[in-house]
Scaffold this active site. Structure first.
Site, PDB file in Angstrom:
ATOM      1  N   ASP A   6       0.951  -1.123  -0.177  1.00 24.37           N
ATOM      2  CA  ASP A   6      -0.082  -0.037  -0.080  1.00 24.37           C
ATOM      3  C   ASP A   6       0.893   1.213  -0.071  1.00 24.37           C
ATOM      4  O   ASP A   6       1.712   1.414   0.811  1.00 24.37           O
ATOM      5  CB  ASP A   6      -0.924  -0.133   1.096  1.00 24.37           C
ATOM      6  CG  ASP A   6      -2.084   0.945   1.053  1.00 24.37           C
ATOM      7  OD1 ASP A   6      -2.076   1.584   0.270  1.00 24.37           O
ATOM      8  OD2 ASP A   6      -2.866   1.038   1.918  1.00 24.37           O
ATOM      9  N   ASP A 100      -3.128   2.526  -5.856  1.00 23.97           N
ATOM     10  CA  ASP A 100      -1.856   2.592  -4.900  1.00 23.97           C
ATOM     11  C   ASP A 100      -1.922   1.484  -3.951  1.00 23.97           C
ATOM     12  O   ASP A 100      -1.177   1.230  -2.890  1.00 23.97           O
ATOM     13  CB  ASP A 100      -2.086   3.871  -4.099  1.00 23.97           C
ATOM     14  CG  ASP A 100      -3.450   3.857  -3.157  1.00 23.97           C
ATOM     15  OD1 ASP A 100      -4.277   3.110  -3.485  1.00 23.97           O
ATOM     16  OD2 ASP A 100      -3.481   4.958  -2.245  1.00 23.97           O
ATOM     17  N   GLU A 101      -2.686   0.253  -4.184  1.00 23.78           N
ATOM     18  CA  GLU A 101      -2.495  -0.823  -3.436  1.00 23.78           C
ATOM     19  C   GLU A 101      -2.761  -2.090  -4.137  1.00 23.78           C
ATOM     20  O   GLU A 101      -3.322  -2.144  -5.098  1.00 23.78           O
ATOM     21  CB  GLU A 101      -3.146  -0.854  -2.203  1.00 23.78           C
ATOM     22  CG  GLU A 101      -4.604  -0.806  -2.376  1.00 23.78           C
ATOM     23  CD  GLU A 101      -5.510  -0.819  -1.013  1.00 23.78           C
ATOM     24  OE1 GLU A 101      -5.149  -1.540  -0.205  1.00 23.78           O
ATOM     25  OE2 GLU A 101      -6.621  -0.221  -1.103  1.00 23.78           O
TER      26      GLU A 101
END
EC number: 2.7.7.7
Length: 396
Positions: A6, A100-101
């Protein structure tokens, strides 16, 4: 073993990277001049109580000297693709959850890249070296444990939970760490005497089910380290979705329609950003007792229109409510059967596309405003009730 990677305060971290004068300062993406809402906040800004989905006016009051910057969603998407490319260097089994993860299953690449710990360290160091961005990594044999591990390690953290250490890791954590437990659920569990995950683990399963129904069985499984979900490859490539779990169960149709409107807007916007058209729309519906249902409809012509997606989603909601009138814990919309939006399209013979063109212009303008001012800066009137409630009780 499974990794959950993350990126830390992703949008804000990208801005701090690109503008060195912002490093170490409270940075807020979106919400500038008191308009719209906060899209992201750096950890320096979070120290003042600023968080995503907060009205910009409130953020300014909390930290007048913060640096407010306009979001650059296309740029963030480009950086996100670079992050994902790094993931694929270490394993082909990657399940992106957002820009983003992602979850990564590294079980099949240990001989090539070393132990899961070595892989996690290398991924984090590669992201830092090549992209100059911080990331947190959680490693565990189960997806939900890997996610908890990365959350606990933030920011710029690294937490590994070995297979024989899952119980020791989970036991002291508050029940709110379990997937599916929001503020209302936490209060209910605490009222029944369940404060830690260990409290749920040691409870007799039948007794817990008698108290909480299927939700109790779900919590007992997680508390005992049972999570059969696998890392799903190319999750976003096969479908695009958006869902929300409510702090309080909803039952009135006006509120549910507002949520469906909000979800339709967000999902359609992601679809257009990905340059895809959808031919299947699915509504996911979770009742207060944790039973989950879904209804889907296949379209005659693929679309990326917010209005078309919303109309179908509202019809699916009405169909679902006629069968399942109980309070709702979660609603979600997913789009499947994706095709390339740039592929040749069948033209209408008698001008029926006029209304479609008008709708497309509205979508294009909405996307442009969202890119400049943040995704919540403009939304349909039908979404207003949910957006107001969401901003009052934001999800961190």
């Amino acid at each position: 073993m499974i990794l959950h990677v993350d990126m830390d305060a992703f949008y804000a971290s990208v801005e701090q990277r690109d503008r060195p004068e912002l490093r170490g300062r409270p940075v807020v993406v979106g919400g500038s001049e008191g308009r719209g809402v906060v899209t992201a906040a750096s950890y320096e800004a979070r120290e003042y109580g600023i968080h995503s989905a907060m009205p910009g006016s409130r953020a300014i009051k909390l930290c007048p000297h913060a640096d407010f910057v306009r979001g650059r969603l296309d740029h963030y998407a480009s950086v996100g693709r670079a992050v994902r490319e790094i993931f694929h260097r270490f394993t082909p089994v990657v399940q992106p959850l957002s820009l983003d993860e992602a979850f990564l299953d590294v079980s099949g690449t240990i001989r090539l890249h070393g132990s899961p710990r070595e892989i996690g360290i290398n991924i984090r160091e590669t992201i830092r070296r090549e992209l100059d961005l911080p990331a947190s990594v959680g490693i565990a044999p189960l997806k939900f444990v890997a996610k908890i591990a990365s959350d606990i390690g933030k920011p710029n953290g690294f937490v590994e939970v070995p297979a024989d250490g899952v119980r020791e890791f989970l036991d002291p954590l508050p029940v709110s760490r379990l997937w599916g437990v929001g503020k209302v659920g936490q209060t209910k569990l605490q009222r029944l005497g369940y404060r830690t995950i260990a409290d749920l683990r040691v409870k007799d399963l039948d007794a817990l089910k008698s108290q909480l129904g299927r939700w109790g069985e779900h919590l007992w499984n997680l508390a005992n380290g049972i999570d059969r979900r696998q890392v799903v490859v190319d999750h976003l490539a096969k479908g695009i979705g958006h869902e929300r779990t409510f702090a309080e169960d909803l039952s009135d149709i006006e509120s549910l329609n507002a949520v469906v409107s909000y979800l339709s807007e967000q999902t359609a916007r992601r679809l257009r950003r990905a340059r895809r058209l959808a031919s299947t729309i699915t509504l996911k519906y979770r009742r207060e007792d944790f039973q989950t249902f879904s209804r889907a409809r296949k379209l005659s012509t693929p679309t990326d229109s917010t209005l078309e997606i919303l109309q179908v989603a509202e019809e699916l909601l009405l169909e679902m409510r006629s069968r399942e009138p109980r309070s709702v814990r979660l609603l979600g919309i997913s789009l499947g059967g994706l095709t390339d939006a740039d592929a040749p399209k069948q033209l209408h013979l008698f001008g029926e596309e006029t209304g479609e063109n008008a709708s497309s212009k509205v979508d294009t303008l909405s996307d442009q405003i969202a890119t400049k001012l943040g995704k919540h800066s403009l939304y349909r009137a039908s979404s207003h009730q949910w957006v107001d409630r969401k901003n009052t009780k934001p999800k961190n």
